[in-house]
Design a protein around this motif. Structure first.
Motif, PDB file in Angstrom:
ATOM      1  N   ALA A   1      45.060  39.893  28.289  1.00 28.43           N
ATOM      2  CA  ALA A   1      45.122  41.445  28.772  1.00 28.43           C
ATOM      3  C   ALA A   1      44.643  42.420  27.659  1.00 28.43           C
ATOM      4  O   ALA A   1      44.039  41.928  26.660  1.00 28.43           O
ATOM      5  CB  ALA A   1      46.778  41.879  28.030  1.00 28.43           C
ATOM      6  N   GLY A   9      43.887  46.786  32.575  1.00 29.83           N
ATOM      7  CA  GLY A   9      42.711  45.362  32.034  1.00 29.83           C
ATOM      8  C   GLY A   9      41.477  46.985  30.993  1.00 29.83           C
ATOM      9  O   GLY A   9      41.017  45.872  30.525  1.00 29.83           O
ATOM     10  N   ARG A  69      42.939  33.677  44.163  1.00 28.03           N
ATOM     11  CA  ARG A  69      43.739  34.065  43.325  1.00 28.03           C
ATOM     12  C   ARG A  69      43.470  35.594  42.849  1.00 28.03           C
ATOM     13  O   ARG A  69      42.889  36.805  43.299  1.00 28.03           O
ATOM     14  CB  ARG A  69      42.878  33.839  41.622  1.00 28.03           C
ATOM     15  CG  ARG A  69      42.724  31.481  42.434  1.00 28.03           C
ATOM     16  CD  ARG A  69      41.501  31.801  41.677  1.00 28.03           C
ATOM     17  NE  ARG A  69      40.156  32.204  41.663  1.00 28.03           N
ATOM     18  CZ  ARG A  69      39.275  30.862  42.488  1.00 28.03           C
ATOM     19  NH1 ARG A  69      40.152  30.307  43.285  1.00 28.03           N
ATOM     20  NH2 ARG A  69      38.106  31.873  42.148  1.00 28.03           N
ATOM     21  N   GLU A  71      44.668  39.611  40.142  1.00 31.20           N
ATOM     22  CA  GLU A  71      45.746  39.704  39.126  1.00 31.20           C
ATOM     23  C   GLU A  71      47.000  40.661  39.289  1.00 31.20           C
ATOM     24  O   GLU A  71      46.816  41.377  40.355  1.00 31.20           O
ATOM     25  CB  GLU A  71      45.150  41.416  38.352  1.00 31.20           C
ATOM     26  CG  GLU A  71      45.227  41.943  37.562  1.00 31.20           C
ATOM     27  CD  GLU A  71      44.527  43.226  36.787  1.00 31.20           C
ATOM     28  OE1 GLU A  71      45.053  43.418  35.986  1.00 31.20           O
ATOM     29  OE2 GLU A  71      43.752  44.238  37.345  1.00 31.20           O
ATOM     30  N   ALA A  73      49.533  43.411  38.073  1.00 32.68           N
ATOM     31  CA  ALA A  73      49.673  43.980  36.616  1.00 32.68           C
ATOM     32  C   ALA A  73      51.173  45.093  37.701  1.00 32.68           C
ATOM     33  O   ALA A  73      51.381  45.335  38.586  1.00 32.68           O
ATOM     34  CB  ALA A  73      48.782  46.006  37.805  1.00 32.68           C
ATOM     35  N   SER A  83      49.473  42.703  33.056  1.00 33.19           N
ATOM     36  CA  SER A  83      48.476  42.273  33.098  1.00 33.19           C
ATOM     37  C   SER A  83      48.726  40.741  32.920  1.00 33.19           C
ATOM     38  O   SER A  83      48.297  40.309  31.812  1.00 33.19           O
ATOM     39  CB  SER A  83      47.032  42.911  32.826  1.00 33.19           C
ATOM     40  OG  SER A  83      46.268  42.119  33.921  1.00 33.19           O
ATOM     41  N   ALA A  85      47.407  36.594  35.755  1.00 35.73           N
ATOM     42  CA  ALA A  85      47.491  36.410  36.741  1.00 35.73           C
ATOM     43  C   ALA A  85      48.199  35.424  37.971  1.00 35.73           C
ATOM     44  O   ALA A  85      49.273  35.183  37.121  1.00 35.73           O
ATOM     45  CB  ALA A  85      45.930  35.378  36.690  1.00 35.73           C
ATOM     46  N   TYR A  86      47.705  35.512  38.888  1.00 31.68           N
ATOM     47  CA  TYR A  86      48.191  35.151  40.241  1.00 31.68           C
ATOM     48  C   TYR A  86      47.548  34.179  41.180  1.00 31.68           C
ATOM     49  O   TYR A  86      46.069  34.299  41.280  1.00 31.68           O
ATOM     50  CB  TYR A  86      49.490  35.620  40.805  1.00 31.68           C
ATOM     51  CG  TYR A  86      48.044  36.377  41.989  1.00 31.68           C
ATOM     52  CD1 TYR A  86      47.874  35.461  43.563  1.00 31.68           C
ATOM     53  CD2 TYR A  86      47.927  37.550  42.133  1.00 31.68           C
ATOM     54  CE1 TYR A  86      47.283  36.123  44.319  1.00 31.68           C
ATOM     55  CE2 TYR A  86      46.736  37.995  42.696  1.00 31.68           C
ATOM     56  CZ  TYR A  86      46.836  37.185  44.001  1.00 31.68           C
ATOM     57  OH  TYR A  86      45.858  38.262  44.672  1.00 31.68           O
ATOM     58  N   ASP A  97      50.574  34.064  32.572  1.00 35.52           N
ATOM     59  CA  ASP A  97      50.066  35.006  31.733  1.00 35.52           C
ATOM     60  C   ASP A  97      49.880  35.006  30.044  1.00 35.52           C
ATOM     61  O   ASP A  97      49.658  34.107  29.838  1.00 35.52           O
ATOM     62  CB  ASP A  97      51.588  35.433  31.072  1.00 35.52           C
ATOM     63  CG  ASP A  97      51.732  37.064  30.095  1.00 35.52           C
ATOM     64  OD1 ASP A  97      50.336  36.822  29.636  1.00 35.52           O
ATOM     65  OD2 ASP A  97      52.912  37.289  29.576  1.00 35.52           O
ATOM     66  N   PHE A 123      48.909  44.448  43.056  1.00 35.52           N
ATOM     67  CA  PHE A 123      48.030  43.197  42.779  1.00 35.52           C
ATOM     68  C   PHE A 123      47.017  44.137  43.143  1.00 35.52           C
ATOM     69  O   PHE A 123      46.537  44.222  43.795  1.00 35.52           O
ATOM     70  CB  PHE A 123      48.862  41.635  43.546  1.00 35.52           C
ATOM     71  CG  PHE A 123      48.939  41.673  45.220  1.00 35.52           C
ATOM     72  CD1 PHE A 123      47.244  41.311  45.777  1.00 35.52           C
ATOM     73  CD2 PHE A 123      49.300  42.555  45.228  1.00 35.52           C
ATOM     74  CE1 PHE A 123      47.229  41.259  46.760  1.00 35.52           C
ATOM     75  CE2 PHE A 123      49.244  43.104  47.254  1.00 35.52           C
ATOM     76  CZ  PHE A 123      48.084  42.026  48.110  1.00 35.52           C
ATOM     77  N   THR A 124      45.442  42.310  42.864  1.00 30.29           N
ATOM     78  CA  THR A 124      44.214  42.960  43.321  1.00 30.29           C
ATOM     79  C   THR A 124      43.620  41.598  43.272  1.00 30.29           C
ATOM     80  O   THR A 124      44.160  40.226  42.534  1.00 30.29           O
ATOM     81  CB  THR A 124      43.546  43.823  41.798  1.00 30.29           C
ATOM     82  OG1 THR A 124      43.525  44.657  41.824  1.00 30.29           O
ATOM     83  CG2 THR A 124      42.355  43.740  42.430  1.00 30.29           C
TER      84      THR A 124
END
Length: 144
Positions: A1, A9, A69, A71, A73, A83, A85-86, A97, A123-124
């Motif tokens: 972050a 970000g 995979r 982000e 947010a 922000s 991650a997944y 996190d 999400f992205t």
């Protein structure tokens, strides 16, 4: 972050400089940053229970392919955001996190720890996107 007022970000000035031409004076519309990948908005996020918020996030991410995979947010109702991650592992989302070194693989744990204090979420997916070198150079140059 990184320092960020909208969980993008990037700090506000750096994001504006990276995404808008230098001769443009218009303000960045952060509502558009969430775009088509919004999971919940401020309007429906306020009326959802923590369990409902967590369910909407885990259900949305579960529709991504195994191994993907990206982000996740989210914003806080009192301002700012975060922000994380997944990754989809064995067809189930795991949220990481990297700032706090915590992770959530269950909807109930996420509902208990994060969802009560979050507002919007989006999400992205990043594993299927080619890096835009031009944008990355502008982002890095304006990150200070």
């Amino acid at each position: 972050a990184t320092k960020s007022l909208s969980a993008t970000g990037q700090d506000t000035i750096g994001l504006r400089n990276a995404t808008n031409p230098k001769d443009t004076k218009r303000a960045v519309d952060f509502g558009s940053d969430w775009g088509k990948n919004a999971i919940q908005t401020s309007a429906n996020g306020r009326s959802m229970t923590p369990e409902g918020k967590a369910a909407s996030i885990f259900n949305t991410l579960s529709r991504q392919p195994n191994g993907s995979r990206g982000e996740l947010a989210f914003s806080w109702p009192f301002g700012g955001g975060h922000s994380v991650a997944y990754e989809i592992v064995d067809n189930k989302p795991i949220i990481f996190d990297t700032q706090s070194r915590r992770s959530w693989s269950s909807q109930s744990a996420f509902a208990r720890d994060v969802a009560p204090i979050m507002n919007e979420a989006a999400f992205t997916r990043l594993d299927n996107v080619k890096l835009n070198d031009d944008f990355m150079k502008r982002w890095v140059a304006n990150a200070q």
